[in-house]
Design an enzyme around this catalytic site. Structure first.
Site, PDB file in Angstrom:
ATOM      1  N   ARG A  79       0.818  -1.203   0.180  1.00  0.00           N
ATOM      2  CA  ARG A  79       0.123   0.139   0.041  1.00  0.00           C
ATOM      3  C   ARG A  79       0.924   1.237   0.136  1.00  0.00           C
ATOM      4  NH1 ARG A  79      -5.150   1.531   3.646  1.00  0.00           N
ATOM      5  NH2 ARG A  79      -6.202   0.188   2.093  1.00  0.00           N
ATOM      6  N   HIS A  90      -7.435   0.930  -6.289  1.00  0.00           N
ATOM      7  CA  HIS A  90      -7.962  -0.015  -5.183  1.00  0.00           C
ATOM      8  C   HIS A  90      -8.419  -1.278  -5.625  1.00  0.00           C
ATOM      9  CE1 HIS A  90      -7.914  -1.184  -1.163  1.00  0.00           C
ATOM     10  NE2 HIS A  90      -8.847  -0.257  -0.538  1.00  0.00           N
ATOM     11  N   GLN A 110     -10.564  -3.582  -3.400  1.00  0.00           N
ATOM     12  CA  GLN A 110     -11.594  -2.998  -2.889  1.00  0.00           C
ATOM     13  C   GLN A 110     -12.855  -3.481  -3.848  1.00  0.00           C
ATOM     14  OE1 GLN A 110     -12.261  -1.382   0.158  1.00  0.00           O
ATOM     15  NE2 GLN A 110     -14.230  -1.876  -0.612  1.00  0.00           N
ATOM     16  N   ASP A 144     -17.237   7.452  -1.456  1.00  0.00           N
ATOM     17  CA  ASP A 144     -16.099   7.403  -0.620  1.00  0.00           C
ATOM     18  C   ASP A 144     -15.708   8.572   0.038  1.00  0.00           C
ATOM     19  OD1 ASP A 144     -13.363   6.637   0.051  1.00  0.00           O
ATOM     20  OD2 ASP A 144     -12.462   6.502  -1.668  1.00  0.00           O
ATOM     21  N   CYS A 176     -16.679   2.078   0.802  1.00  0.00           N
ATOM     22  CA  CYS A 176     -15.401   1.258   1.183  1.00  0.00           C
ATOM     23  C   CYS A 176     -14.841   1.435   2.417  1.00  0.00           C
ATOM     24  CB  CYS A 176     -14.338   1.729   0.226  1.00  0.00           C
ATOM     25  SG  CYS A 176     -13.875   3.311   0.302  1.00  0.00           S
ATOM     26  N   ARG A 183     -14.034  -8.293   1.991  1.00  0.00           N
ATOM     27  CA  ARG A 183     -12.613  -7.927   1.530  1.00  0.00           C
ATOM     28  C   ARG A 183     -11.681  -9.235   2.065  1.00  0.00           C
ATOM     29  NH1 ARG A 183     -10.307  -2.957   1.379  1.00  0.00           N
ATOM     30  NH2 ARG A 183      -8.342  -4.257   0.606  1.00  0.00           N
TER      31      ARG A 183
END
Ligand code: CP
Ligand code: NVA
Length: 303
Positions: free
Chosen positions: A103, A130, A133, A222, A262, A290
């Site tokens: 990340r 991402h 996700q 988001d 998310c 996830r």
């Protein structure tokens, strides 16, 4: 499939196979079963930004599959692109571990790592995308809507990393995505063009949130201020006025439209507490998935 960097790198068939494996492993684990396909394997997890969901779900997924995960903060290894080049980190880690999760900020860091690593590399979020996700989101949508193909999603807010991966997933999996963003915060034209080259789904960028949600089956949002954008916080809050998922906006949507986020959610900004906690909200099923998607991904790349 060596790495998992961008959804746009894969065919619809490969993505559907990952989703099917996610559902199968979800059922197995819910029924108390185990798949120890990663016994003796180790995953290195390098995180330059904070994380609740991604970090913990990857660690749990590795344990579930019989393997082991090592969490590495950048300061533990002298930083990324600071003490030693990414190409050296890639080759050293590949001598010790069977997979690497990163990340980071610049997307090029993850592509460079993958280019030099013999071990599979997984993008756990960059400023650009991402993908884990979006795949967990596709799984969640299929569970709640009973299908993926033809589902209409309205994404309200920033044309950011999460929106971009969702756009690629939508295109590949047959979702019709409309994204409503303020001027200057739209998804870039290159992403929209690439997404629309795939005939299955479609991605349309507009600026009117009420129009976006009008016939939506899923409403997604988001944060307005992604990790690394903290200095722009005040300006962004002002620029995103009118793009909140709240009861007023939901009046324009079908009454049974599902609400997704998310997470982390900044209540009072991109979403109200009322919307996040409403009966239509599926944000915690989304967070749970996830784990289920990442088990399938780790199995595919590392078993
Ligand atoms: N959604 C998500 O990636 O959450 P984290 O930042 O907590 O990992
Ligand atoms: N767009 C957000 C997503 C967090 C999971 C960020 O990059 O901070």
């Amino acid at each position: 499939m060596k790495d998992f960097i961008s959804i746009n790198d894969f065919s619809p068939e490969q993505l559907k196979e990952l989703l099917a494996e996610s559902s199968q492993l979800k059922r197995l684990y819910k029924s108390g079963g185990r798949d120890l396909c990663l016994t003796g394997k180790t995953l290195a997890m390098l995180f330059e930004k904070p994380s609740l969901r991604t970090r913990i779900s990857f660690e749990v997924a590795m344990t579930d599959l019989g393997g082991n995960a090592i969490y590495i903060r950048p300061e533990d290894i002298g930083g990324i692109r600071k003490q030693e080049p990414i190409k050296d980190i890639a080759r050293v880690l590949s001598r010790y571990v069977d997979g690497i999760v990163l990340r980071t900020f610049e997307h090029s860091a993850v592509t460079e790592l993958a280019a030099f690593a013999a071990a599979p590399v997984i993008n756990a979020l960059t400023d650009w995308s991402h993908p884990c996700q979006a795949m967990a989101d596709a799984l969640t949508i299929s569970e709640h809507c009973g299908r993926i193909e033809g589902v209409k999603i309205a994404f309200i807010g920033d044309g950011n990393n999460v929106a971009r991966s969702l756009a690629f997933a939508s295109a590949k999996l047959g979702i019709k995505m409309v994204i409503a963003s303020p001027a200057r915060y739209e998804l870039d034209a290159d992403t929209i063009n690439k997404a629309n080259q795939v005939s299955a789904g479609s991605v349309q960028q507009i600026n009117d949130p009420a129009a976006a949600v009008r016939d939506a089956e899923v409403i997604y949002t988001d944060t307005w201020v992604s990790m690394g954008q903290e200095k722009e916080k005040q300006k962004r809050i002002a620029d995103f006025a009118g793009f909140q998922v709240n009861s007023e906006l939901l009046k324009s949507a079908p009454p049974d439209a599902k609400i997704m986020h998310c997470l982390p959610a900044y209540r009072g900004f991109e979403i109200t507490d009322e919307a996040a906690e409403s009966a239509n909200s599926i944000i915690f099923d989304q967070a749970e998935n996830r784990l289920h998607f990442q088990r399938a991904l780790l199995k595919k790349l590392m078993a």
